[in-house]
Write a protein that holds these residues in place. Structure first.
Motif, PDB file in Angstrom:
ATOM      1  N   GLU A 101       0.839  -1.198   0.000  1.00 49.80           N
ATOM      2  CA  GLU A 101       0.000   0.000   0.000  1.00 49.80           C
ATOM      3  C   GLU A 101       0.875   1.250   0.000  1.00 49.80           C
ATOM      4  N   GLU A 102       0.315   2.328  -0.533  1.00 56.75           N
ATOM      5  CA  GLU A 102       0.944   3.660  -0.452  1.00 56.75           C
ATOM      6  C   GLU A 102       1.366   3.901   1.002  1.00 56.75           C
ATOM      7  N   SER A 103       2.498   4.576   1.232  1.00 56.82           N
ATOM      8  CA  SER A 103       2.986   4.706   2.612  1.00 56.82           C
ATOM      9  C   SER A 103       1.971   5.483   3.462  1.00 56.82           C
ATOM     10  N   GLU A 125     -12.209   2.901  -2.612  1.00 50.46           N
ATOM     11  CA  GLU A 125     -12.406   4.348  -2.652  1.00 50.46           C
ATOM     12  C   GLU A 125     -11.434   4.972  -3.666  1.00 50.46           C
ATOM     13  N   HIS A 126     -10.183   4.532  -3.606  1.00 50.38           N
ATOM     14  CA  HIS A 126      -9.174   5.049  -4.538  1.00 50.38           C
ATOM     15  C   HIS A 126      -9.524   4.665  -5.979  1.00 50.38           C
ATOM     16  N   ARG A 127      -9.976   3.417  -6.156  1.00 45.12           N
ATOM     17  CA  ARG A 127     -10.349   2.973  -7.512  1.00 45.12           C
ATOM     18  C   ARG A 127     -11.487   3.834  -8.060  1.00 45.12           C
ATOM     19  N   HIS A 129     -12.092   7.038  -7.311  1.00 44.97           N
ATOM     20  CA  HIS A 129     -11.517   8.339  -7.686  1.00 44.97           C
ATOM     21  C   HIS A 129     -10.804   8.244  -9.041  1.00 44.97           C
ATOM     22  N   ARG A 130     -10.058   7.167  -9.191  1.00 42.22           N
ATOM     23  CA  ARG A 130      -9.280   6.998 -10.418  1.00 42.22           C
ATOM     24  C   ARG A 130     -10.201   6.807 -11.630  1.00 42.22           C
ATOM     25  N   LYS A 131     -11.253   6.013 -11.415  1.00 45.40           N
ATOM     26  CA  LYS A 131     -12.172   5.701 -12.515  1.00 45.40           C
ATOM     27  C   LYS A 131     -12.858   6.975 -13.022  1.00 45.40           C
ATOM     28  N   THR A 388      12.292   8.198  -6.282  1.00 45.82           N
ATOM     29  CA  THR A 388      11.849   7.045  -5.487  1.00 45.82           C
ATOM     30  C   THR A 388      10.402   7.245  -5.013  1.00 45.82           C
ATOM     31  N   MET A 389       9.704   6.144  -4.752  1.00 47.33           N
ATOM     32  CA  MET A 389       8.376   6.176  -4.119  1.00 47.33           C
ATOM     33  C   MET A 389       8.408   5.126  -3.014  1.00 47.33           C
ATOM     34  N   THR A 390       7.517   5.249  -2.041  1.00 45.91           N
ATOM     35  CA  THR A 390       7.541   4.270  -0.947  1.00 45.91           C
ATOM     36  C   THR A 390       6.223   3.500  -0.851  1.00 45.91           C
ATOM     37  N   ARG A 391       6.288   2.249  -0.486  1.00 50.16           N
ATOM     38  CA  ARG A 391       5.105   1.444  -0.205  1.00 50.16           C
ATOM     39  C   ARG A 391       5.292   0.754   1.149  1.00 50.16           C
ATOM     40  N   THR A 392       4.163   0.431   1.820  1.00 50.45           N
ATOM     41  CA  THR A 392       4.230  -0.306   3.084  1.00 50.45           C
ATOM     42  C   THR A 392       3.576  -1.662   2.882  1.00 50.45           C
ATOM     43  N   SER A 478      -0.433   4.314 -10.735  1.00 44.27           N
ATOM     44  CA  SER A 478       0.491   4.974 -11.664  1.00 44.27           C
ATOM     45  C   SER A 478      -0.020   6.384 -11.979  1.00 44.27           C
ATOM     46  N   CYS A 479       0.879   7.201 -12.532  1.00 47.32           N
ATOM     47  CA  CYS A 479       0.530   8.603 -12.815  1.00 47.32           C
ATOM     48  C   CYS A 479      -0.578   8.693 -13.866  1.00 47.32           C
ATOM     49  N   ILE A 480      -1.628   9.447 -13.555  1.00 49.55           N
ATOM     50  CA  ILE A 480      -2.696   9.584 -14.553  1.00 49.55           C
ATOM     51  C   ILE A 480      -2.409  10.764 -15.491  1.00 49.55           C
TER      52      ILE A 480
END
Ligand code: HEM
Length: 536
Positions: A101-103, A125-127, A129-131, A388-392, A478-480
């Motif tokens: 997951e996103e940090s 919820e994120h899906r 927003h993206r959609k 760099t990007m971070t995930r947990t 990924s970047c939209i």
């Protein structure tokens, strides 16, 4: 009674923290066998070097001395991973993305700063927003944004550059010029708002623009408090948090609170204005507005009830689009102009390609220019603005590898068991520099390596959304905006190279790592470039 409960709570929390620290220091981890650089401090491990603004050498040594997965020492004995192995990245970003997951710091910070939007949500919820947001970035809509991008770039050409060159070539401070332009490009095409007239001698006075400019530096000043953000963001409602923050005697915190409040009220006004236009029956005017927010409002009107954005979500998206799109675009633009100045042969070849076309090019002609495409792709590969990007990690899991590594005990490891809670760094620039993927000339700037959007001779697949690179990462987060930013870069280059030549005399330009990277001279954000007017 209340006091004893609070005391008990604090005691419990301190015991938990002490237990975690002891566990980290003496308990061992499944990652102990992974090779990596030695820890540099008991308190912060390698983190100061990992995130330091001048740590290019550290990242280079991780890229060159290790094999796709590196063990990094974190806070007080914590162990993390730094990953650029293609199969491991595919698992993290695409195949097993729900396990990475996103940090939590990123999610809570963006939630606190902007509210509930695409950057601060997870899961379904994120899906959602993206959609709803993604269609606004379709090729059809990008075509509609082209006139605005040309209009802003022509103002850059005539307002910010031309007046300085009456008496011949001159060194201009391009960082500030290109940063102002980036904000105006994203402002106009992203949310239909003009931040800056781009007129010579007139620094932007718009409070929204100033707030956005000061946001990232303010966050950096408060970086030491970032680990506490996830806990703080869960305490009480927003009004209570604001009240508590107001009691803390810190000028920087006060400034950040004012910035957030300006951004919030400006974004609220903008959404209200656009909504009122729709309600007043100015639908026709809206039909002709091609900025991302207008497109979003239009699609929101007809969206299914359970998908619709509420007004507070629209406000959050407004600031998030500007935040995600501005400094990243500026970093890429500055880098391309710097590279063209350092490589006059590439600049001449690109200008020849552009001069063979009529001005202004339409969308298909612009995106179809092969050398321009190669220059943009190669710049974004070799110098990704976000390094760099971070995930947990959300559950104990197994990380697959394309290339097995040799553990510290000499054993061959084809997979790595990763514990829940582990922080994973997605090493974007290391992936883009990998000789296994890009060949022995991976570190050379070679626009000609790209043909029809594909890098020649590359056989190893990377799961990024953009031509085998990790610049915009891959998968569900990924970047939209990656097609939008390519269009911005191509418009600016196609306009500027027609009439200006860029060169460098100042060899003190150093790039600072950061999110995103920025050019500097003597630790100040500057890009001094000599600009010469052609066919005056
Ligand atoms: C060269 C320029 C850019 C770079 C290098 C870049 C890079 C990235 C990266 C690496 C991510 C993934 C973040 C993560 O995994 O947490 C991301 C996400 C995002 N970017 Fe970009 N970006 C750029 C330009 C833009 C532009 C121009 C916009 C909008 C106008 C934009 C909007 C976004 C948004 C909304 C997200 C979040 C996507 C999500 O969470 O689903 N970006 N970007």
């Amino acid at each position: 009674m209340l006091l004893s409960i609070i005391k008990f709570g604090v005691l419990l929390w301190l015991s938990y923290v002490a237990w975690q620290v002891l566990r980290r220091l003496f308990g061992g981890s499944t990652l102990d066998n992974i090779p990596g650089p030695p820890s540099e401090s008991l308190l912060a491990g390698n983190l100061a070097r990992l995130h330091g603004a001048d740590s290019w050498d550290f990242h280079k040594s991780l890229e060159e001395d290790f094999n796709g997965v590196v063990k990094i020492h974190g806070l007080i004995g914590d162990v993390q991973l730094y990953v650029f192995d293609p199969a491991a990245l595919h698992s993290i970003l695409v195949k097993d993305q729900e396990l990475y997951e996103e940090s939590t710091i990123f999610l809570s910070l963006t939630g606190l700063l902007f509210g509930k939007g695409i950057l601060s949500t997870t899961g379904n919820e994120h899906r959602r927003h993206r959609k709803i947001l993604m269609p606004a970035f379709s090729t059809k809509n990008l075509r509609g944004m082209l006139p605005v991008l040309y209009e802003v770039t022509n103002r850059l050409r005539d307002g910010l550059i031309k007046p300085h060159l009456e008496a011949g070539p001159r060194e201009l401070e391009m960082y500030s010029i290109l940063s102002r332009t980036s904000l105006e490009l994203v402002g106009r095409a992203g949310i239909g708002y003009s931040f800056d007239s781009l007129a010579d001698g007139e620094e932007p006075v718009d409070q929204y623009a100033l707030s956005l400019k000061n946001l990232t530096p303010s966050i950096h000043k408060l970086a030491v408090f970032l680990p506490f953000v996830p806990v703080a963001s869960r305490i009480g409602p927003a009004s209570f948090r604001r009240f508590i923050l107001g009691l803390i005697p810190s000028k920087t915190l006060g400034a950040l609170c004012r910035i957030v409040s300006v951004m919030d009220s400006k974004a609220t006004l903008l959404v209200q204005d656009k909504n009122q236009s729709i309600r007043r029956g100015e639908g026709d005017a809206m039909e002709h507005s091609n900025d991302i927010m207008s497109l979003l409002l239009k699609s929101n009107r007809t969206a299914a009830e359970e998908m619709k954005f509420m007004d507070d979500e629209l406000v959050a998206q407004t600031s998030m689009i500007i935040h995600a799109g501005t400094d990243t675009t500026s970093s890429a633009l500055n880098r391309i102009i710097h590279l063209l100045a350092l490589h006059p042969d590439v600049q001449d070849k690109l200008r020849t390609e552009i001069l063979a076309t009529k001005e202004p090019m339409d969308h298909d002609e612009l995106v179809g220019l092969p050398y321009l495409d190669g220059v943009v792709r190669e710049t974004l590969r070799l110098y990704p603005p976000v390094t760099t990007m971070t995930r947990t990690v959300t559950k104990d899991c197994i990380l697959p590898l394309s290339t097995p590594i040799t553990g510290i005990d000499g054993r061959r490891m084809e997979t790595i068991p990763v514990p829940k809670g582990c922080e994973v760094t997605i090493a974007i620039s290391a992936a883009n520099h990998s000789k296994v993927v890009w060949g022995d000339d991976a570190l050379e700037f070679k626009p000609q390596r790209w043909l029809n959007g594909r890098a020649q001779g590359v056989t190893v697949h990377m799961s990024g959304v953009y031509g085998n690179t990790m610049t915009f990462v891959g998968g569900g987060r990924s970047c939209i905006g990656f097609k939008f930013v390519q269009l911005e870069l191509k418009v600016v280059l196609s306009v500027l190279l027609r009439c200006y030549r860029f060169s460098v005399v100042n060899d003190h330009i150093r790039w600072k790592l950061g999110s995103p990277a920025a050019p500097s001279v003597d630790n100040r954000p500057l890009l001094p470039i000599v600009v010469e007017r052609l066919n005056a």
